[in-house]
Write an enzyme that holds these catalytic residues in place. Structure first.
Site, short mmCIF file in Angstrom:
data_model
loop_
_atom_site.label_atom_id
_atom_site.label_comp_id
_atom_site.label_asym_id
_atom_site.label_seq_id
_atom_site.Cartn_x
_atom_site.Cartn_y
_atom_site.Cartn_z
CB THR A 134 106.48 18.08 47.70
OG1 THR A 134 105.78 17.24 48.61
CG2 THR A 134 105.56 18.43 46.54
N GLY A 398 76.39 35.61 59.05
CA GLY A 398 77.37 36.65 58.74
C GLY A 398 78.46 36.73 59.78
CB THR A 419 96.57 18.88 49.26
OG1 THR A 419 95.32 19.23 48.67
CG2 THR A 419 97.63 18.77 48.18
CD GLU A 421 103.05 13.93 55.96
OE1 GLU A 421 102.94 12.72 55.69
OE2 GLU A 421 104.13 14.46 56.22
#
Length: 645
Positions: A134, A398, A419, A421
């Site tokens: 990338t 909570g 996002t 691969e």
């Protein structure tokens, strides 16, 4: 005596049950207990220490081929790394980068000279590597990477260079601190001509951890999650490497600069190379699914001990799991986890078979189908993890927001899985493209405009191919009972027919719209954009159908009758939930009447009530060992999960 829960867990573990059981045992040590460590240096040190412990026990060797000294168990390797996700997603990612991506690039793209030099050390962690694909300017569009590898015949070296700011290698796991070598993807240039993207072995640090001359690394710093992964950036300034550092399984450069490859077509060559790396995408999807199972195990166990509000005439407060609304929050997600796990098991089995077949004997059609299925299930698993973990966090009130209860870490760590691969929208589009062009080799590497031109004249009726136990599935469809009664919605053949008809309709109408748009629009990109939403919907329908078929086949593989009955009810819940989510489409296309649409909702409620007494069994069947839950709130009922602050 084996309990129903154990039968279900064994069935869900699938063909690589032994690998999963070994992982559960290996991870039953204090060093692998889930932890919350936001400090980057501390988290990275813990992850590297865990990696070294795994290496010492031979955790990774089985995943490499027997020809290079491994165990030849590709499926077992994926299953083992998936299980690491139950301990710590940072550990899973770090292991996936080292042994799956970096190691996979060396093994699958390299030849004997690379195997002999690098594989032993990287398996044993004597050599730490990273996978530098990338770039800042290009992520999903790998063919457009800007880093160059220019061959110099005078010295018989490649010159690795980052010519622009956007060519910086970005988000690279291991690049910030630990990796000393990178598998770098770059445009191979020889004789002044680019031959496309290839992979090179490039040293980036010396033994002291300092950048080598011409290499500049930097730290990505704090991310949304995964603190134990040292993501970094790399820039190259005319870095020279020997000619032999080209991973040359599919192409090579002779000493004089002549480029040679047995695969003449550049697109086919590129996609053949990246296709061998499909294991990374398979692993990411499966690991996201494993993380979702952890979250669902935590939230459901909490709902079985947490009480809130008294029922009229009863002194005792009501268990959260006894509320129908709570059942509807968690049980359909549990059902989807089962469905996706069965589908993942089939995918891993296919991957293992193909990757253990001699490369010259692999059917290109099967390889393409594997890549498409891996893309589709990566989308389904990661999207499910994002949704399920968020719902689990909210359902615990909570308490779910407390770091000690792990859900926030699971949420943060898996968020990026949609996002990396491959961006999920891009991968969904890939699935559709492959389906609509019948896996035609020509579509690989085409831009949207080029694909539109191709599809306008080649798209034809899609031939449905069953993906699981074909005879069983076809019999169910052929013997279905379709009517307007509520009960028919529990007919498996009816469910399958509804999934199939939606997929077939969306694919065929998408094909017609593609052809019509290409004739109407002067700009082919505008024509593509005009139908993109329809194309994505068609791909999603295909993925849903594949997952349902896998679930049906999974039920049949369970040896325990009570287990099969529970899985069957759970399959009903999955199928009806998917139909309910796309109810508008079914009604718009008159495949559901208003009354029948209401019956879908009633059916979901009915299955939730049916499954309520068996929730503990179903959660145990998910296969998350107690020592990997890592949630403090399960040690007691807590005091106030409904309010925070």
């Amino acid at each position: 005596m084996t309990t129903t829960a154990e039968h279900i867990r064994i069935t869900l573990d699938g063909a690589w049950r032994q690998a999963r059981e070994r992982a559960r045992a290996d991870l039953d040590r204090p060093e692998f207990a889930p932890h919350y460590t936001p400090d980057l240096d501390a988290a990275r040190a813990i992850t590297l220490k865990q990696m070294r412990m795994l290496a010492e026990s031979g955790y990774a060797r089985a995943g490499f081929s027997k020809a290079v000294g491994g165990g030849g168990d590709a499926g077992g390797a994926v299953a083992s790394i998936e299980m690491l996700a139950m301990s710590d997603l940072s550990l899973m990612v770090k292991a996936g980068v080292q042994w799956g991506l970096f190691g996979g690039a060396i093994e699958n793209l390299g030849t004997t000279r690379h195997h002999e030099r690098y594989l032993g050390p990287l398996i044993d962690l004597d050599l730490l590597g990273c996978f530098a694909m990338t770039e800042t300017g290009h992520g999903s569009d790998v063919q457009s990477l800007e880093t160059t590898a220019s061959y110099d015949p005078g010295t018989e070296e490649f010159v690795i260079h980052s010519p622009t700011p956007s060519s910086r290698k970005d988000y690279i796991g291991g690049a910030a601190q630990h990796a000393t070598v990178a598998a770098v993807f770059a445009q191979l240039i020889t004789g002044g001509k680019s031959q496309g993207v290839h992979c090179f072995v490039v040293p980036i640090r010396d033994e002291n951890g300092d950048d080598l001359p011409g290499v500049t690394t930097s730290d990505c710093g704090h991310k949304g999650g995964l603190p134990g992964v040292d993501n970094g950036r790399i820039m190259f300034d005319h870095v020279r490497i020997p000619r032999e550092n080209l991973l040359n399984r599919y192409a090579d450069v002779e000493p004089d600069g002549t480029y040679v490859s047995a695969i003449e077509n550049p697109n086919r060559r590129f996609f053949t190379m990246v296709g061998t790396l499909v294991r990374g995408r398979v692993t990411v999807g499966g690991s996201a699914g494993a993380a979702a199972r952890v979250a669902l195990s935590i939230a459901t166990r909490y709902a079985l001990q947490r009480r809130q509000f008294s029922a009229p005439g009863d002194e005792n407060e009501v268990l959260l799991m006894d509320y129908l609304v709570h059942q509807r929050r968690l049980l359909p997600l549990i059902a989807r986890s089962y469905a996706l796990t069965f589908a993942q098991n089939e995918l891993v089995s296919t991957m293992d078979r193909i990757q253990t077949t001699p490369v010259d004997d692999v059917d290109p059609q099967e390889q393409r189908e594997l890549e498409s299925r891996a893309a589709g299930l990566k989308v389904a698993n990661t999207a499910h993890a994002t949704r399920a973990i968020q719902e689990c966090r909210e359902s615990c009130g909570g308490a779910g927001y407390m770091a000690e209860n792990r859900l926030t870490a699971l949420k943060a760590d898996t968020d990026v899985f949609t996002t990396f691969e491959g961006d999920n929208h891009v991968l969904t589009q890939l699935v559709a493209k492959e389906l609509l062009t019948a896996y035609a080799d020509e579509v690989r590497g085409m831009s949207p405009v080029e694909w539109m031109k191709f599809a306008a004249v080649t798209v034809s009726d899609i031939v449905k191919k069953r993906t699981a136990a074909q005879q069983i599935l076809q019999t169910l469809v052929d013997t279905r009972k379709d009517n307007e009664e509520d009960g028919s919605l529990f007919d498996r053949g009816t469910q399958m027919a509804m999934f199939e008809s939606r997929e077939q309709y969306l694919l065929s109408t998408a094909a017609r719209r593609l052809q019509a748009a290409s004739k109407r629009e002067e700009n082919m990109f505008d024509a593509f954009n005009f139908v993109q939403d329809h194309v994505l919907h068609a791909a999603q329908a295909h993925i849903d159908r594949v997952v349902l078929e896998a679930f049906v086949a999974g039920i049949d593989s369970c040896p325990d009758e009570a287990g099969r009955e529970l899985l069957s009810d759970l399959c009903d819940l999955y199928a009806l939930s998917v139909i309910d989510e796309d109810k508008a489409w079914y009604m718009e296309h008159r495949q559901l009447s208003v009354e029948r649409a209401k019956a879908v909702s009633r059916g979901i409620n009915e299955r939730c009530r049916t499954l309520r007494p068996h929730v503990t069994t179903l959660v145990e069947g998910l296969g998350v060992p107690e020592h990997l839950l890592g949630s403090a709130m399960l040690d007691g009922p807590g005091t106030d999960a409904g309010r925070l602050g």
